[in-house]
Design a protein around this motif. Structure first.
Motif, PDB file in Angstrom:
ATOM      1  N   ALA A   1       0.829  -1.211   0.000  1.00  0.00           N
ATOM      2  CA  ALA A   1       0.000   0.000   0.000  1.00  0.00           C
ATOM      3  C   ALA A   1       0.858   1.253   0.000  1.00  0.00           C
ATOM      4  N   PHE A   2       1.800   1.325   0.915  1.00  0.00           N
ATOM      5  CA  PHE A   2       2.628   2.521   1.036  1.00  0.00           C
ATOM      6  C   PHE A   2       3.659   2.624  -0.095  1.00  0.00           C
TER       7      PHE A   2
ATOM      8  N   PHE B   1      -5.506   5.317   6.595  1.00  0.00           N
ATOM      9  CA  PHE B   1      -5.994   5.530   7.960  1.00  0.00           C
ATOM     10  C   PHE B   1      -6.203   4.205   8.686  1.00  0.00           C
ATOM     11  N   PHE B   2      -6.885   3.262   8.051  1.00  0.00           N
ATOM     12  CA  PHE B   2      -7.259   2.035   8.745  1.00  0.00           C
ATOM     13  C   PHE B   2      -6.202   0.933   8.649  1.00  0.00           C
ATOM     14  N   SER B   3      -5.086   1.244   8.001  1.00  0.00           N
ATOM     15  CA  SER B   3      -3.945   0.324   8.099  1.00  0.00           C
ATOM     16  C   SER B   3      -3.426   0.294   9.531  1.00  0.00           C
ATOM     17  N   ALA B   4      -3.976   1.171  10.378  1.00  0.00           N
ATOM     18  CA  ALA B   4      -3.571   1.253  11.783  1.00  0.00           C
ATOM     19  C   ALA B   4      -3.992   0.039  12.602  1.00  0.00           C
ATOM     20  N   PHE B   5      -4.589  -0.974  11.996  1.00  0.00           N
ATOM     21  CA  PHE B   5      -4.835  -2.210  12.738  1.00  0.00           C
ATOM     22  C   PHE B   5      -3.497  -2.840  13.150  1.00  0.00           C
ATOM     23  N   PHE B   6      -2.427  -2.455  12.450  1.00  0.00           N
ATOM     24  CA  PHE B   6      -1.092  -2.973  12.761  1.00  0.00           C
ATOM     25  C   PHE B   6      -0.358  -2.082  13.766  1.00  0.00           C
TER      26      PHE B   6
ATOM     27  N   THR C   1       5.720  -6.266  -2.551  1.00  0.00           N
ATOM     28  CA  THR C   1       5.574  -5.314  -3.658  1.00  0.00           C
ATOM     29  C   THR C   1       5.770  -6.005  -5.003  1.00  0.00           C
ATOM     30  N   LEU C   2       6.792  -6.864  -5.076  1.00  0.00           N
ATOM     31  CA  LEU C   2       7.043  -7.602  -6.317  1.00  0.00           C
ATOM     32  C   LEU C   2       5.867  -8.512  -6.647  1.00  0.00           C
ATOM     33  N   PHE C   3       5.313  -9.170  -5.648  1.00  0.00           N
ATOM     34  CA  PHE C   3       4.170 -10.069  -5.859  1.00  0.00           C
ATOM     35  C   PHE C   3       2.987  -9.334  -6.479  1.00  0.00           C
ATOM     36  N   VAL C   4       2.682  -8.150  -5.957  1.00  0.00           N
ATOM     37  CA  VAL C   4       1.558  -7.374  -6.482  1.00  0.00           C
ATOM     38  C   VAL C   4       1.782  -7.026  -7.953  1.00  0.00           C
ATOM     39  N   THR C   5       2.992  -6.613  -8.289  1.00  0.00           N
ATOM     40  CA  THR C   5       3.284  -6.191  -9.669  1.00  0.00           C
ATOM     41  C   THR C   5       3.281  -7.357 -10.647  1.00  0.00           C
ATOM     42  N   LEU C   6       3.386  -8.585 -10.152  1.00  0.00           N
ATOM     43  CA  LEU C   6       3.396  -9.749 -11.038  1.00  0.00           C
ATOM     44  C   LEU C   6       1.993 -10.273 -11.342  1.00  0.00           C
TER      45      LEU C   6
ATOM     46  N   ASP D   1      -6.000  -2.689  -9.714  1.00  0.00           N
ATOM     47  CA  ASP D   1      -6.756  -3.903  -9.418  1.00  0.00           C
ATOM     48  C   ASP D   1      -5.897  -4.901  -8.632  1.00  0.00           C
ATOM     49  N   SER D   2      -4.643  -5.062  -9.049  1.00  0.00           N
ATOM     50  CA  SER D   2      -3.745  -6.003  -8.366  1.00  0.00           C
ATOM     51  C   SER D   2      -3.539  -5.597  -6.914  1.00  0.00           C
ATOM     52  N   LEU D   3      -3.264  -4.311  -6.711  1.00  0.00           N
ATOM     53  CA  LEU D   3      -3.058  -3.821  -5.354  1.00  0.00           C
ATOM     54  C   LEU D   3      -4.335  -3.975  -4.529  1.00  0.00           C
ATOM     55  N   GLY D   4      -5.479  -3.635  -5.121  1.00  0.00           N
ATOM     56  CA  GLY D   4      -6.747  -3.732  -4.417  1.00  0.00           C
ATOM     57  C   GLY D   4      -7.077  -5.145  -3.999  1.00  0.00           C
ATOM     58  N   ILE D   5      -6.848  -6.109  -4.886  1.00  0.00           N
ATOM     59  CA  ILE D   5      -7.132  -7.512  -4.576  1.00  0.00           C
ATOM     60  C   ILE D   5      -6.299  -7.974  -3.385  1.00  0.00           C
ATOM     61  N   VAL D   6      -5.020  -7.625  -3.402  1.00  0.00           N
ATOM     62  CA  VAL D   6      -4.133  -8.020  -2.300  1.00  0.00           C
ATOM     63  C   VAL D   6      -4.559  -7.349  -0.999  1.00  0.00           C
ATOM     64  N   LEU D   7      -4.911  -6.067  -1.062  1.00  0.00           N
ATOM     65  CA  LEU D   7      -5.335  -5.355   0.144  1.00  0.00           C
ATOM     66  C   LEU D   7      -6.589  -5.976   0.745  1.00  0.00           C
ATOM     67  N   ILE D   8      -7.562  -6.302  -0.097  1.00  0.00           N
ATOM     68  CA  ILE D   8      -8.802  -6.917   0.391  1.00  0.00           C
ATOM     69  C   ILE D   8      -8.512  -8.253   1.065  1.00  0.00           C
ATOM     70  N   ALA D   9      -7.733  -9.101   0.362  1.00  0.00           N
ATOM     71  CA  ALA D   9      -7.439 -10.439   0.888  1.00  0.00           C
ATOM     72  C   ALA D   9      -6.677 -10.370   2.206  1.00  0.00           C
ATOM     73  N   MET D  10      -5.685  -9.468   2.275  1.00  0.00           N
ATOM     74  CA  MET D  10      -4.861  -9.392   3.489  1.00  0.00           C
ATOM     75  C   MET D  10      -5.613  -8.763   4.657  1.00  0.00           C
TER      76      MET D  10
END
Length: 367
Positions: free
Chosen positions: A218-219, A293-298, A334-339, A346-355
């Protein structure tokens, strides 16, 4: 003995400056690629190596802090952050870059893991969650400091040198770091797999993996995502996001002090799922701000983990659970998302939702 506020500051400031050092390379990737006459992926490899070094360094320094004490181990980590960052000023070839950033990651994540344990052991405050959240929010602030530095300095060597020299201020604060009362040279790292502790280790590792795979892509990729979508002043959007994250991480930690760690983490991770959907399928800018903002769960996760482990294996246990997240999420996220075979958004969004979903499930069972 140093005053209580000074003891707290002596832990917080080095944490902030370590984030400043860690992010310095992200602002000179293009200049470095031109200097070494190579592609950007070859420079990104240095960032990957810093996270691999961080995974190893966090575990080693965590174990070291249990054996020789938090304060002494912290001092050693300072040297591995400061000296390699300053040596970057004299870079000659790309292989030196790789080695130096492996060492920097080794030191930064070692320092971070020890700091979590120190905050968890503070006896003079009932705001450990707030302090832990504030510390984690310093990563966003560290990125902001890096952006400001690169705004005024164009020479990539100086962009390394300045954070390195500023980090040296940490040595002046080190004498005020609270001294631990107990050391455990007879403790064994295998204790984190004891029957009564292994649940913390397994679920903590899962939450760590999900968190790093959420936060690092994300960052790291949000600026490029906005660029590719042709947003003007995307850097201003990111700066606002960094400021929001700094505030929300402290807020999340404070809520955890008042309402409980699990409650606060679960609320933020659940809304992070919604935020990720909004970013991926609806209002992009609103989604960006909500994701930050809500990445603050970590936010206070390192302190929470440190509280869950017995003191004798606190450093090793916390950093073992963080190891997988640092190694996979930090090193290869980061590499995983770009692949992935989709657009970057869309790639970033899918990973963010799943994680975010995976983190929520892990947080629910972590106690």
């Amino acid at each position: 003995m140093a005053s209580k506020p000074l003891q707290t500051v002596s832990v917080l400031i080095p944490f902030l400056l370590s984030a400043y050092v860690m992010y310095s390379i992200t602002f000179v990737i293009d200049p470095l690629s031109h200097y070494f006459n190579t592609g950007i992926p070859e420079i990104i490899l240095a960032v990957t190596l810093s996270w691999i070094g961080g995974a190893i360094g966090g575990l080693i320094f965590g174990r070291l802090s249990d054996v020789i004490g938090r304060k002494k181990a912290l001092l050693f980590s300072f040297f591995l952050i400061c000296i390699p960052e300053i040596i970057n000023f004299k870079l000659v070839n790309i292989y030196e870059l790789y080695g130096l950033w492996f060492l920097i990651g080794f030191g930064v994540n070692g320092e971070n893991g020890i700091s979590y344990a120190i905050i968890a052991e503070l006896r003079f405050t009932n705001l450990r969650g707030f302090l832990g959240g504030l510390m984690q929010g310093f990563y966003a602030l560290g990125a902001l400091l890096g952006a400001i530095t690169s705004l005024f300095i164009t020479n990539f060597r100086l962009i390394f040198l300045v954070p390195g020299l500023i980090f040296a201020l940490s040595f002046l604060l080190w004498p005020f770091v609270p001294e631990e009362k107990s050391r455990f040279p007879g403790s064994k790292i295998s204790e984190i797999f004891r029957k009564d502790i292994i649940k913390i280790t397994i679920i903590g590792s899962i939450v760590s993996l999900a968190s790093f795979l959420f936060i690092i892509p994300a960052f790291s990729l949000m600026p490029t995502t906005l660029q590719l979508l042709h947003f003007r002043n995307y850097d201003v959007i990111i700066a606002i996001g960094d400021i929001l994250a700094t505030f929300s991480y402290a807020l999340s930690g404070y809520i955890s002090d008042v309402k409980g760690r699990r409650f606060a983490a679960l609320v933020f991770s659940s809304i992070a799922v919604i935020a990720s959907f909004i970013f991926t399928f609806s209002f992009i800018i609103v989604g960006v701000f909500l994701v930050y903002f809500f990445s603050a769960f970590f936010a206070f996760f390192g302190v929470w983990l440190s509280e869950l482990y017995p003191q004798r294996i606190r450093g090793a246990g916390t950093n073992f659970a963080l190891l997988i997240g640092r190694l996979i999420g930090g090193g290869f996220g980061t590499l995983f998302v770009t692949l992935l075979p989709f657009s970057l958004r869309d790639s970033l969004g899918i990973v963010l939702i799943a994680m975010a979903i995976l983190a929520s499930l892990g947080i629910y069972f972590l106690n």
